[in-house]
Design an enzyme around this catalytic site. Structure first.
Site, short mmCIF file in Angstrom:
data_model
loop_
_atom_site.label_atom_id
_atom_site.label_comp_id
_atom_site.label_asym_id
_atom_site.label_seq_id
_atom_site.Cartn_x
_atom_site.Cartn_y
_atom_site.Cartn_z
N SER A 44 0.82 -1.01 0.32
CA SER A 44 0.00 -0.45 0.00
C SER A 44 0.80 1.71 -0.20
O SER A 44 0.72 2.27 -0.68
CB SER A 44 -0.78 0.34 1.41
OG SER A 44 0.03 -0.72 2.11
N ASP A 347 -3.78 7.81 8.74
CA ASP A 347 -4.84 7.51 8.58
C ASP A 347 -4.95 5.77 9.50
O ASP A 347 -5.85 5.08 10.37
CB ASP A 347 -5.90 6.46 7.78
CG ASP A 347 -4.88 5.18 6.94
OD1 ASP A 347 -3.67 5.26 7.13
OD2 ASP A 347 -4.98 4.80 5.78
N HIS A 350 -0.96 4.50 7.47
CA HIS A 350 -0.62 5.28 6.22
C HIS A 350 -0.05 6.52 6.62
O HIS A 350 -0.39 7.45 7.25
CB HIS A 350 -0.60 4.80 4.76
CG HIS A 350 -1.43 3.47 4.93
ND1 HIS A 350 -2.13 3.60 5.31
CD2 HIS A 350 -0.45 2.99 4.09
CE1 HIS A 350 -2.96 1.38 4.81
NE2 HIS A 350 -1.48 1.66 3.70
#
Length: 390
Positions: A44, A347, A350
């Protein structure tokens, strides 16, 4: 003994001359290069939309909804941030388009870049981890799956074998970050730290094997990131909160033992990259020190324009770190902060675009690339994005 004028001596002199020429030629090419594309693998941290492209339209992941992408793009793109990622800033620096995701793309042009990184991806195969009691719901796309997708797609991306080799030779190949989720999933199912440490050499060997395979396909320049300082992760600070203050770094508030784990990964990865570099001297293998590039922001947040609570998530749901396990950004029950540019953490897992921009600058212009990039043949540097709304 070889005498002057003898055939043996002449052959030896020719061999030395050619060897010197080859070494010099390789060295000059790896100092400064104009990259024609970016080829990306990872999770990610580098995913520009692959997990979104692989997802069921009726069951989209949380980063498919606002406030993800609210800055710069002004809509969700599948990136796990409020805006651009490190890979985006690298592309901008190189004068290349933002790297499109491979999975789920329709009629995309991959001539100047292709991204196989998938949110939730692991270095090790899913079956290998599950056999060890490490289960995870997100994706079955490992580094090996990504590499196979790349090989299978080459005819459609670049045509002939010679054209494909030329593309790979002139690409900056971004190898991750990858491996962090192998450890994350093990922590999530309460594996002990010693058992998780046993995964480390396996993860690093997998990364090394992928690099070796790509070298065989023509790869010349690799940027290989280490892990983040997970002891500063809002998720881990919440899930491993303790009243024992000795476990926390007094300067940053990060968990020391978890950061030590990340440091160990980086040390072992660098040792393996050094081994590969000696085996393949014609290749340029650069270690991207994501750990220290990010940790520096936690050490001196005010210096970089961040608020003095850098361990608090911008998009979260209360608690000491503005994060609650199970309540995800992108859902109705979680709100975003007013100014993400003042936050390091986005978040809980990240980072914000502002943090990623600074990390990219530290990789591209120093001091967090080892060995450092040589941009002497270029006239531009990382563009300062200023406002994340630009």
């Amino acid at each position: 003994m070889a005498y002057p004028g003898s055939p043996i001596l002449m052959k030896l002199l020719v061999f030395i001359f050619l060897s010197t020429f080859v070494v010099t030629n390789v060295s000059s090419e790896t100092k400064c290069r104009e990259f024609k594309s970016i080829i990306s693998f990872g999770d990610s941290i580098a995913d520009t939309g692959n997990l979104l492209g692989l997802s069921d339209p009726k069951d989209l992941p949380h980063m498919a909804f606002p406030p993800y992408g609210e800055n710069f793009f002004h809509h969700p793109t599948g990136r796990f941030s409020n805006g651009r990622l490190i890979i985006d800033f690298i592309a901008e620096f190189l004068g290349l388009p933002l790297v499109p995701p491979f999975y789920g793309s329709h009629n995309a042009n991959f001539e100047k870049g292709v991204n196989f990184a998938v949110g939730g991806a692991t270095a090790l195969e899913r079956s290998f981890l599950e056999d060890r009691g490490i289960h995870f719901p997100y994706t079955n796309v490992s580094l090996g799956v990504q590499l196979n997708s790349f090989k299978e797609s080459l005819p459609s991306i670049c045509g002939s074998p010679s054209d494909c080799r030329d593309m790979i030779e002139n690409a900056l190949i971004l190898m991750g970050e990858i491996g962090g989720n192998d450890y994350n999933y093990a922590f999530f199912v309460d594996k002990g730290i010693e058992e998780i440490k046993e995964l480390m050499p396996l993860v690093i060997t997998t990364i090394s094997s992928a690099i070796t395979e790509l070298i065989g396909m023509g790869g010349r320049t690799f940027l290989v990131p280490g892990e983040f300082p997970v002891g500063c992760s809002v998720l881990y600070l919440t899930s491993h909160q303790t009243s024992n203050m000795e476990e926390y770094d007094p300067l940053t508030g990060c968990l020391k033992w978890l950061n030590k784990f990340g440091e160990n990964h980086g040390e072992q990865l660098r040792a393996e990259l050094n081994r590969l570099q000696k085996l393949y001297p014609h290749v340029n293998i650069i270690y991207a020190d994501y750990y220290n590039a990010l940790f520096h922001l936690y050490q001196e947040p005010a210096k970089f324009g961040f608020m003095n609570r850098p361990l608090s998530a911008c998009c979260g749901a209360g608690g000491p770190y503005n994060y609650t396990v199970g309540r995800k950004c992108g859902t109705d029950i979680v709100e975003s902060c007013d100014d993400p540019s003042k936050y390091v953490a986005w978040d809980g897992v990240h980072m914000t675009e502002a943090a990623y921009r600074l990390m990219a600058e530290g990789i591209l212009n120093g001091p967090y690339a080892i060995p450092p990039f040589d941009w002497s043949c270029r006239s531009s540097g990382v563009k300062n994005s200023g406002s994340s709304d630009t």
